[in-house]
Write a protein that holds these residues in place. Structure first.
Motif, PDB file in Angstrom:
ATOM      1  N   GLY A 109       0.882  -1.092   0.162  1.00 33.34           N
ATOM      2  CA  GLY A 109       0.072   0.057  -0.108  1.00 33.34           C
ATOM      3  C   GLY A 109       0.741   1.273  -0.065  1.00 33.34           C
ATOM      4  N   GLU A 110       0.667   2.330   0.919  1.00 30.68           N
ATOM      5  CA  GLU A 110       1.431   3.365   1.228  1.00 30.68           C
ATOM      6  C   GLU A 110       2.767   2.920   1.778  1.00 30.68           C
ATOM      7  OE1 GLU A 110       0.713   6.207   4.272  1.00 30.68           O
ATOM      8  OE2 GLU A 110      -1.261   5.209   4.228  1.00 30.68           O
ATOM      9  N   PRO A 150      -5.179   6.074   3.299  1.00 29.93           N
ATOM     10  CA  PRO A 150      -3.937   6.574   3.648  1.00 29.93           C
ATOM     11  C   PRO A 150      -4.617   8.139   4.311  1.00 29.93           C
ATOM     12  CG  PRO A 150      -3.484   5.653   1.599  1.00 29.93           C
ATOM     13  CD  PRO A 150      -4.968   5.541   1.852  1.00 29.93           C
ATOM     14  N   PHE A 151      -5.644   8.530   4.056  1.00 26.22           N
ATOM     15  CA  PHE A 151      -5.837   9.870   4.612  1.00 26.22           C
ATOM     16  C   PHE A 151      -6.925   9.808   5.707  1.00 26.22           C
ATOM     17  CE2 PHE A 151      -4.660  10.231   0.144  1.00 26.22           C
ATOM     18  CZ  PHE A 151      -3.444  10.986   0.342  1.00 26.22           C
ATOM     19  N   ALA A 168      -3.115  10.006  12.182  1.00 26.55           N
ATOM     20  CA  ALA A 168      -2.119   9.063  12.598  1.00 26.55           C
ATOM     21  C   ALA A 168      -0.859   9.315  11.730  1.00 26.55           C
ATOM     22  CB  ALA A 168      -2.676   7.695  12.034  1.00 26.55           C
ATOM     23  N   LYS A 169      -0.856  10.201  10.861  1.00 31.21           N
ATOM     24  CA  LYS A 169       0.455  10.739  10.326  1.00 31.21           C
ATOM     25  C   LYS A 169       0.932  12.070  10.749  1.00 31.21           C
ATOM     26  CE  LYS A 169       3.745   9.863   7.049  1.00 31.21           C
ATOM     27  NZ  LYS A 169       4.526  11.127   7.319  1.00 31.21           N
ATOM     28  N   THR A 170       0.156  13.209  10.986  1.00 37.11           N
ATOM     29  CA  THR A 170       0.673  14.307  11.382  1.00 37.11           C
ATOM     30  C   THR A 170       0.435  14.521  12.700  1.00 37.11           C
ATOM     31  OG1 THR A 170      -1.355  15.284  10.882  1.00 37.11           O
ATOM     32  CG2 THR A 170      -0.155  15.104   8.956  1.00 37.11           C
ATOM     33  N   PHE A 285       4.554   7.938  -0.095  1.00 31.08           N
ATOM     34  CA  PHE A 285       4.322   7.480  -1.397  1.00 31.08           C
ATOM     35  C   PHE A 285       2.980   7.046  -1.178  1.00 31.08           C
ATOM     36  CE2 PHE A 285       8.769   8.248  -1.232  1.00 31.08           C
ATOM     37  CZ  PHE A 285       9.216   8.785  -2.505  1.00 31.08           C
ATOM     38  N   VAL A 286       1.871   7.045  -2.335  1.00 30.44           N
ATOM     39  CA  VAL A 286       0.608   6.573  -2.501  1.00 30.44           C
ATOM     40  C   VAL A 286       0.194   6.300  -3.749  1.00 30.44           C
ATOM     41  CG1 VAL A 286      -1.808   6.735  -2.032  1.00 30.44           C
ATOM     42  CG2 VAL A 286      -0.040   7.960  -0.613  1.00 30.44           C
TER      43      VAL A 286
END
Length: 299
Positions: A109-110, A150-151, A168-170, A285-286
């Motif tokens: 995936g990403e 991913p978002f 969960a990312k930022t 990367f997506v």
């Protein structure tokens, strides 16, 4: 010099942060296994992760993956997906998300580079502290993870009778509440099914990584401009490599949140898959196919 009052306040804050770290350590998903590229694989999943890592590590920005340790953990019940954290010594240098396919194989995936990986416990702790929600010693903290695409990847935190959603990312706090979350869950599940597993990727091809830029330098999505249509993978690669700006806009939670992100590079696989690099607390990367389903591009 600190006054006694300030010193006492700082001491209480340290105690609260220490307790939050302890509480989080009990909530972290246990790794299914860890390995290096030099060691033999112990499972089909580990074997496939090893092959992807070896392909990516051939060039920058993944060169540090060559001598790294890879830690695999399940992303959550019902997801049929795994999160792979890449460690170089004590430093986190990247991550991958792996999905199970119906034919029994695995799909990449990403993936991304840098210390700010998906579901980083350090980013999570900092977000709690910065928003004043480090619990007191006798206040229980509960956190769970949810990954739809991913978002739409979040920490769901319950503390002192309140629920909060954190990207969960930022580590950004999301403007969600129990009602809005409940209403959007069916669509999130539907988008999840549409978004993965993506196309296969096994042999690495061309890649490019350029400079980042401010995605808010202009706001074409608000000005009513038409999105940039990507009809050719080669054409978009030439655009990115030529330094022409391309922005990606997505609204994973409807009108409640909008992400506008600079497209900074790409990674083409020989099987025909193209992944675009977004600057989102590090290079992310997506797959292009996933991006097109979840949002739109603008010049």
């Amino acid at each position: 010099m600190n006054t006694p009052k300030k010193s006492c306040s700082r001491f209480r804050l340290i105690l609260r942060i220490a307790f939050a770290v302890f509480a989080l350590s009990a909530l972290a998903a246990p790794p299914q296994g860890s390995f290096s590229l030099a060691a033999p694989a112990s499972s089909p999943l580990e074997k496939q992760v090893r092959e992807w890592a070896a392909e990516l590590a051939r060039e920058e920005p993944f060169a540090r993956w060559k001598d790294a340790e890879f830690r695999i953990q399940a992303l959550g019940p019902g997801t049929h997906s795994w999160l792979v954290i890449v460690k170089s010594g004590e430093e986190t240098v990247g991550y991958m998300v792996v999905h199970a396919a119906e034919d029994g194989s695995y799909r990449l995936g990403e993936y991304g580079t840098g210390p700010n990986v998906l579901f980083s416990e350090e980013t999570f702790r900092m977000s709690l502290a910065e928003n004043g929600l480090v619990p007191a010693k006798d206040v229980p903290l509960a956190a769970s993870r949810a990954y739809f695409h991913p978002f739409a990847a979040v920490w769901i935190v319950q503390v002192d009778g309140e629920t909060h959603w954190i990207d969960a990312k930022t580590g950004e706090w999301l403007p969600l509440d129990a009602e809005s979350w409940r209403e959007m869950l069916p669509e999130l599940h539907e988008r999840s099914a549409e978004s993965h597993p993506p196309k296969a990727a096994f042999v690495s091809g061309k890649r490019f990584l350029g400079e980042t830029f401010d995605a808010y330098e202009s706001l074409p999505w608000l000005a009513g401009e038409r999105p940039y249509a990507i009809k050719s993978a080669k054409k978009v690669q030439r655009r990115i490599a030529g330094g022409l700006h391309l922005k990606y806009v997505t609204e994973p939670y409807g009108d409640l949140a909008l992400y506008a992100l600079p497209v900074t590079g790409y990674h083409a696989w020989r099987e025909g898959r193209l992944d675009l690099a977004l600057d989102m607390a590090g290079h992310r990367f997506v797959p292009l196919e996933t991006l097109q389903r979840l949002g739109a591009f603008y010049e």
